[in-house]
Enzyme design. Sequence first.
Site, PDB file in Angstrom:
ATOM      1  N   ARG A 172       0.865  -1.182   0.000  1.00 55.28           N
ATOM      2  CA  ARG A 172       0.000   0.000   0.000  1.00 55.28           C
ATOM      3  C   ARG A 172       0.899   1.228   0.000  1.00 55.28           C
ATOM      4  O   ARG A 172       2.114   1.123   0.138  1.00 55.28           O
ATOM      5  CB  ARG A 172      -0.992   0.017   1.163  1.00 55.28           C
ATOM      6  N   ASP A 229      -2.081  10.183  -1.927  1.00 50.25           N
ATOM      7  CA  ASP A 229      -2.366   9.198  -2.960  1.00 50.25           C
ATOM      8  C   ASP A 229      -2.768   9.834  -4.280  1.00 50.25           C
ATOM      9  O   ASP A 229      -2.673   9.200  -5.324  1.00 50.25           O
ATOM     10  CB  ASP A 229      -3.462   8.248  -2.485  1.00 50.25           C
TER      11      ASP A 229
END
Length: 349
Positions: free
Chosen positions: A46, A237
């Site tokens: 991640r 992100d």
Amino acid sequence: MNIETLRWQNNHLEMIDQRVLPARFEYLSYDSAASVAEGIRAMVVRGAPAIGCAAAYGVALEALRLNKTAPETFRSGMEKGFANLAQSRPTAVNLFWALQRMRQVWEGMNAAAPAVVAERLLDEAHEVHAEDIRINRAMGAAGAALLADGAHVLTHCNAGALATAGWGTALGVIRSAVEAGKKISVIADETRPFLQGARLTAWEMVQENIPVTLITDNMAGHLMAHGEVDAVIVGTDRVAANGDVANKIGTYMVAVLARRHNIPFYVACPLSTIDLNIASGKDIPIEERAPEEVTGFRDCQWAAPGVKTRNPAFDVTPAELVTALITERGVVREPDKEKIATLFHQKQL
């Protein structure tokens, strides 16, 4: 400590299983686009830059798996591999950036044999991996100057070596400041519900003997009010063209608190995380994850059976709350559309 979040071993991709840290440190092996996509979806890996690197290797693995097939079979298999990877997680733009980069390489070799294409795609995946580390180092150098000697820095989620190919974005800035001789201490939000701060950021800092204090997410305002936080640094992100920032859920609250207490709020991001095709944060897709992540953790369940939950994995912090973006091409204070666009016209690293 040199943390290899992803590594290439014996024609396979290996990734640290971040779901079991810090209780166990182990690598899982991947040999196809579908298996890498599942690793991304399940959060074995991640963090936007690490997801991008994993996706690049996923494409290369699929090409290697199909490299002895007929051209038609190779093409259809590759298209399926790209589709599997694209569907793994929606918010981290590095995933789509990496897939587009790999597709351009593939389509530029249209007449080449599958085995030749596979080797070229693997070379490109290795370059994506190495480039990420170079970029993180450059961001770290740019951001380290923003931190005073003795600073107490709050961070949210994990934007360290584990979220990248190595060094880190937000934690990379902290590492670079420490490497430059500054005494920096870290305050890590635990980051509910997946506990990336408690399990991953704290673990990274402990490994390197960088002072770290773990707090629950709802303690940040208290510490700020008592003068115990000098700066906030987070990763991201996806950054919209206007400077709005999507990051792990809870980041927006931290940014609002930082503004209330006149604490600088920095976002460390490579240019690959800036999405010029997204006008503002309201257009960024926000992943909603399974309710089980909210009702408990692993084998411990604390919520009443049958309770309704919400589990958005990210939130959006408006650009007006961002003191500066820290990129591989320097620091952009008070980011807006014009300043961000200018970044892409500067010399490539």
